[in-house]
Design a protein around this motif. Structure first.
Motif, PDB file in Angstrom:
ATOM      1  N   THR A   1       0.817  -1.214   0.000  1.00  0.00           N
ATOM      2  CA  THR A   1       0.000   0.000   0.000  1.00  0.00           C
ATOM      3  C   THR A   1       0.851   1.265   0.000  1.00  0.00           C
ATOM      4  N   SER A   2       0.297   2.276  -0.608  1.00  0.00           N
ATOM      5  CA  SER A   2       0.808   3.639  -0.487  1.00  0.00           C
ATOM      6  C   SER A   2      -0.410   4.541  -0.505  1.00  0.00           C
ATOM      7  N   ALA A   3      -0.367   5.596   0.301  1.00  0.00           N
ATOM      8  CA  ALA A   3      -1.566   6.414   0.438  1.00  0.00           C
ATOM      9  C   ALA A   3      -1.240   7.758   1.066  1.00  0.00           C
ATOM     10  N   ARG A   4      -2.234   8.614   1.016  1.00  0.00           N
ATOM     11  CA  ARG A   4      -2.230   9.871   1.767  1.00  0.00           C
ATOM     12  C   ARG A   4      -3.451   9.830   2.677  1.00  0.00           C
ATOM     13  N   SER A   5      -3.277  10.267   3.903  1.00  0.00           N
ATOM     14  CA  SER A   5      -4.354  10.266   4.880  1.00  0.00           C
ATOM     15  C   SER A   5      -4.384  11.610   5.589  1.00  0.00           C
ATOM     16  N   LEU A   6      -5.561  12.181   5.707  1.00  0.00           N
ATOM     17  CA  LEU A   6      -5.747  13.407   6.474  1.00  0.00           C
ATOM     18  C   LEU A   6      -6.774  13.146   7.557  1.00  0.00           C
ATOM     19  N   MET A   7      -6.455  13.541   8.784  1.00  0.00           N
ATOM     20  CA  MET A   7      -7.412  13.482   9.875  1.00  0.00           C
ATOM     21  C   MET A   7      -7.976  14.885  10.041  1.00  0.00           C
ATOM     22  N   LEU A   8      -9.283  14.995   9.917  1.00  0.00           N
ATOM     23  CA  LEU A   8      -9.972  16.274  10.031  1.00  0.00           C
ATOM     24  C   LEU A   8     -10.808  16.288  11.298  1.00  0.00           C
ATOM     25  N   ARG A   9     -10.916  17.450  11.928  1.00  0.00           N
ATOM     26  CA  ARG A   9     -11.724  17.564  13.141  1.00  0.00           C
ATOM     27  C   ARG A   9     -12.845  18.564  12.913  1.00  0.00           C
ATOM     28  N   LYS A  10     -14.012  18.196  13.422  1.00  0.00           N
ATOM     29  CA  LYS A  10     -15.151  19.105  13.484  1.00  0.00           C
ATOM     30  C   LYS A  10     -15.792  18.884  14.845  1.00  0.00           C
ATOM     31  N   GLY A  11     -15.665  19.866  15.711  1.00  0.00           N
ATOM     32  CA  GLY A  11     -16.219  19.712  17.054  1.00  0.00           C
ATOM     33  C   GLY A  11     -15.537  18.580  17.786  1.00  0.00           C
ATOM     34  N   ASN A  12     -16.328  17.642  18.267  1.00  0.00           N
ATOM     35  CA  ASN A  12     -15.784  16.528  19.041  1.00  0.00           C
ATOM     36  C   ASN A  12     -15.651  15.251  18.213  1.00  0.00           C
TER      37      ASN A  12
END
Length: 155
Positions: free
Chosen positions: A52-63
């Protein structure tokens, strides 16, 4: 002990195409932006895939968090364009809102497609199903009574 739901994962074929929806329209903030290349043993073991190869973004909205993925290898072949609410699997995720009619109008004006205008599905509970740029169903829900059994507690 399981304490609650932390995040929803969304895989896309083009993270740059879908990202403005979550950042600009939904109002999420980027918490992490991570890439990995083939040979990442931990990523392969967790996903149950090889190379595997990938890009990952963790986004936050509130809790809550939304984790976006774009896999470069292996290539994804599934297209969500035909995903319907009654299809098996994770069919949608829900965003708690205030002023659902205002949010519906704002997002509609920005080009977000909805199945219908907001509907009162239970007394004091309004909902509308919209779609992100990949066709994933994103529900807007407003619970008017803060004591309702499904109302989010203040955080």
């Amino acid at each position: 002990m399981i304490r609650g739901v932390h995040h929803v994962g969304v895989t896309t074929k083009d993270i740059d195409k879908i990202l403005p929806f979550y950042l600009d329209l939904i109002g999420c903030e980027v918490v992490t932006d991570y890439r990995w290349e083939p040979g990442n043993k931990a990523a392969d073991q967790v996903t149950g895939l090889d190379g595997t190869s990938a890009r990952s973004l963790m986004l936050r909205k509130g809790n809550a968090y939304v984790e976006l993925f774009q896999y470069f290898t292996p290539e994804s072949v599934r297209d969500n364009a035909g995903l319907r609410p009654h299809d098996p699997g994770v069919t949608h995720f829900c965003l708690d809102v205030t002023d659902i009619h205002g949010e519906y109008s704002r997002l509609s004006a920005a080009g977000v497609p909805f199945n219908s205008e907001p509907q009162e599905v239970f007394p004091g509970v309004w909902t509308a199903y919209g779609h992100d740029p990949d066709g994933n169903i994103v529900e807007l829900q407003e619970v008017l009574d803060p004591e309702h059994r499904i109302a989010l507690k203040k955080w």
